[in-house]
Design a protein around this motif. Structure first.
Motif, PDB file in Angstrom:
ATOM      1  N   GLU A 117      27.020 -32.179  17.903  1.00  0.00           N
ATOM      2  CA  GLU A 117      27.924 -31.386  17.438  1.00  0.00           C
ATOM      3  C   GLU A 117      29.143 -30.991  18.094  1.00  0.00           C
ATOM      4  OE1 GLU A 117      25.625 -27.689  16.025  1.00  0.00           O
ATOM      5  OE2 GLU A 117      25.065 -28.624  14.505  1.00  0.00           O
TER       6      GLU A 117
ATOM      7  N   ASP B  55      32.963 -31.374  17.256  1.00  0.00           N
ATOM      8  CA  ASP B  55      33.863 -30.352  17.325  1.00  0.00           C
ATOM      9  C   ASP B  55      35.022 -30.683  18.121  1.00  0.00           C
ATOM     10  OD1 ASP B  55      32.274 -28.823  15.899  1.00  0.00           O
ATOM     11  OD2 ASP B  55      31.531 -27.579  17.442  1.00  0.00           O
TER      12      ASP B  55
ATOM     13  N   HIS C 147      38.000 -32.404   7.115  1.00  0.00           N
ATOM     14  CA  HIS C 147      36.511 -32.396   6.882  1.00  0.00           C
ATOM     15  C   HIS C 147      36.349 -33.072   5.530  1.00  0.00           C
ATOM     16  CE1 HIS C 147      32.500 -30.961   6.553  1.00  0.00           C
ATOM     17  NE2 HIS C 147      32.505 -30.550   5.429  1.00  0.00           N
TER      18      HIS C 147
ATOM     19  N   ASN D 220      23.178 -28.471   2.620  1.00  0.00           N
ATOM     20  CA  ASN D 220      24.551 -28.029   3.166  1.00  0.00           C
ATOM     21  C   ASN D 220      25.522 -27.909   2.181  1.00  0.00           C
ATOM     22  OD1 ASN D 220      26.077 -27.069   5.364  1.00  0.00           O
ATOM     23  ND2 ASN D 220      26.988 -29.013   5.943  1.00  0.00           N
TER      24      ASN D 220
ATOM     25  N   GLY E 187      32.598 -21.507  11.442  1.00  0.00           N
ATOM     26  CA  GLY E 187      31.212 -22.092  11.747  1.00  0.00           C
ATOM     27  C   GLY E 187      31.194 -23.419  10.717  1.00  0.00           C
ATOM     28  N   ARG E 188      29.851 -23.521  10.523  1.00  0.00           N
ATOM     29  CA  ARG E 188      29.414 -24.838   9.600  1.00  0.00           C
ATOM     30  C   ARG E 188      30.250 -24.979   8.228  1.00  0.00           C
ATOM     31  NH1 ARG E 188      23.631 -26.165   7.464  1.00  0.00           N
ATOM     32  NH2 ARG E 188      23.648 -24.004   6.810  1.00  0.00           N
TER      33      ARG E 188
ATOM     34  N   SER F 243      30.470 -26.647   4.503  1.00  0.00           N
ATOM     35  CA  SER F 243      29.714 -27.145   3.565  1.00  0.00           C
ATOM     36  C   SER F 243      29.826 -28.726   3.702  1.00  0.00           C
ATOM     37  CB  SER F 243      29.613 -26.832   2.412  1.00  0.00           C
ATOM     38  OG  SER F 243      30.953 -27.139   1.599  1.00  0.00           O
ATOM     39  N   ASP F 244      28.859 -29.526   3.366  1.00  0.00           N
ATOM     40  CA  ASP F 244      29.116 -30.998   3.302  1.00  0.00           C
ATOM     41  C   ASP F 244      29.653 -31.271   1.926  1.00  0.00           C
ATOM     42  OD1 ASP F 244      28.161 -33.704   4.264  1.00  0.00           O
ATOM     43  OD2 ASP F 244      27.356 -33.724   2.455  1.00  0.00           O
TER      44      ASP F 244
END
Length: 308
Positions: free
Chosen positions: A7, A11, A45, A101, A140-141, A143-144
């Motif tokens: 991760e 990043d 992304h 996710n 933060g994370r 979504s896929d």
């Protein structure tokens, strides 16, 4: 430990890609100069960090926005048409992510009076909510992927006759070609007996690969929960995400807070004095729109609908 290191590496790579994208934008004087790092991160992304693909996606995104300024630029979340639409329909991103996710987005009518339904206003509010979400999502994370859920309860043939084909075409083209999301699935709940008539209107605008992602569910079906947890839905649907009215109020407040951002043309307009090297109206994309004969057929289908 290995997962955390991976991760961290991802990043760092994303930070590097954002910097490279910012350098590229400085050389693309037609693009808005103040695109936020958060939005650049979303574009990257979407393409899984492919810099060239991200650049093409951004050019297409802003090109379509400017080609259809009446949808994407000339807008106000507090104007009369937007506010009325928000009294007629819910357009709410749901909190949390699925175990896979993915992000759930819920759309439904709450006032079934077709005379109050403004199709184009619905399209404009849809994209305002999306732009607001992309501007405020945390670091933060991500979504896929994304899973829109459309509840057809209360949607009648009279609503279908309110469809504005020019707005539908813009909506379908943008979400399938220029929207910075990875579409995973689409779920349509409470499908009516006249679903075939609805599909006659919308299917010509949907690419075959996208249509394969759509799942249609009968009223009171349990089949949707094979794809996402019921617990993630609002309380009205047996879930634990809270009341829809409260979730919606949060987004209405966010739209108000982000009003200046949404309405500031400098965030969205291309510099028309500069020649675009890759026009969004290129022949490669124009071939994807429904043929004139198909569009005429759809228009005729709308006229021929029998309304009870």
């Amino acid at each position: 430990m290995v997962h955390k290191n991976q991760e961290k590496d991802e990043d760092q790579l994303m930070v590097q890609r954002v910097l490279e994208l910012q350098d590229w934008i400085k050389q693309q004087s037609q693009l808005p100069p103040n695109i936020s790092c958060m939005l650049l991160r979303r574009f990257l992304h979407t393409t899984r960090g492919d810099l060239a693909a991200t650049q093409r996606l951004m050019e297409h995104n802003y090109g379509l926005r400017n080609k259809h300024a009446q949808i994407f630029i000339e807008r106000d979340p507090l104007d009369a048409s937007s506010q009325q639409l928000l009294q007629v329909a819910d357009l709410v991103p749901l909190p949390g992510l699925t175990p896979e996710n993915n992000k759930l987005l819920f759309y439904r009518l709450i006032d079934f009076d077709a005379d109050k339904f403004n199709f184009t206003a619905g399209i404009k509010v849809f994209f305002m909510v999306a732009d607001c979400r992309f501007a405020t999502e945390n670091d933060g994370r991500m979504s896929d992927g994304e899973i829109p859920i459309f509840d057809m309860a209360g949607y009648t043939l009279r609503h279908l006759t309110k469809t504005v084909l020019s707005s539908l075409r813009v909506y379908m083209k943008f979400v399938q070609e220029a929207h910075p999301v990875r579409l995973k699935e689409v779920h349509v709940l409470n499908c009516p007996s006249y679903l075939d008539k609805v599909l006659t209107v919308v299917k010509p605008f949907i690419k075959s690969e996208v249509f394969k992602l759509i799942h249609f569910h009968l009223p009171n079906a349990e089949t949707p929960f094979k794809h996402f947890p019921r617990s993630m839905l609002p309380e009205e649907y047996g879930g634990q995400a809270g009341k829809m009215s409260e979730l919606k109020q949060q987004w209405m407040q966010l739209l108000k807070e982000q009003r200046d951002y949404l309405m500031d043309g400098q965030n969205w307009q291309l510099n028309k004095a500069k020649k675009q090297s890759n026009s969004s109206g290129s022949s490669s994309n124009s071939n994807r729109r429904p043929s004139t004969s198909n569009a005429a057929s759809v228009a005729q289908s709308l006229k021929n609908l029998e309304i009870d």
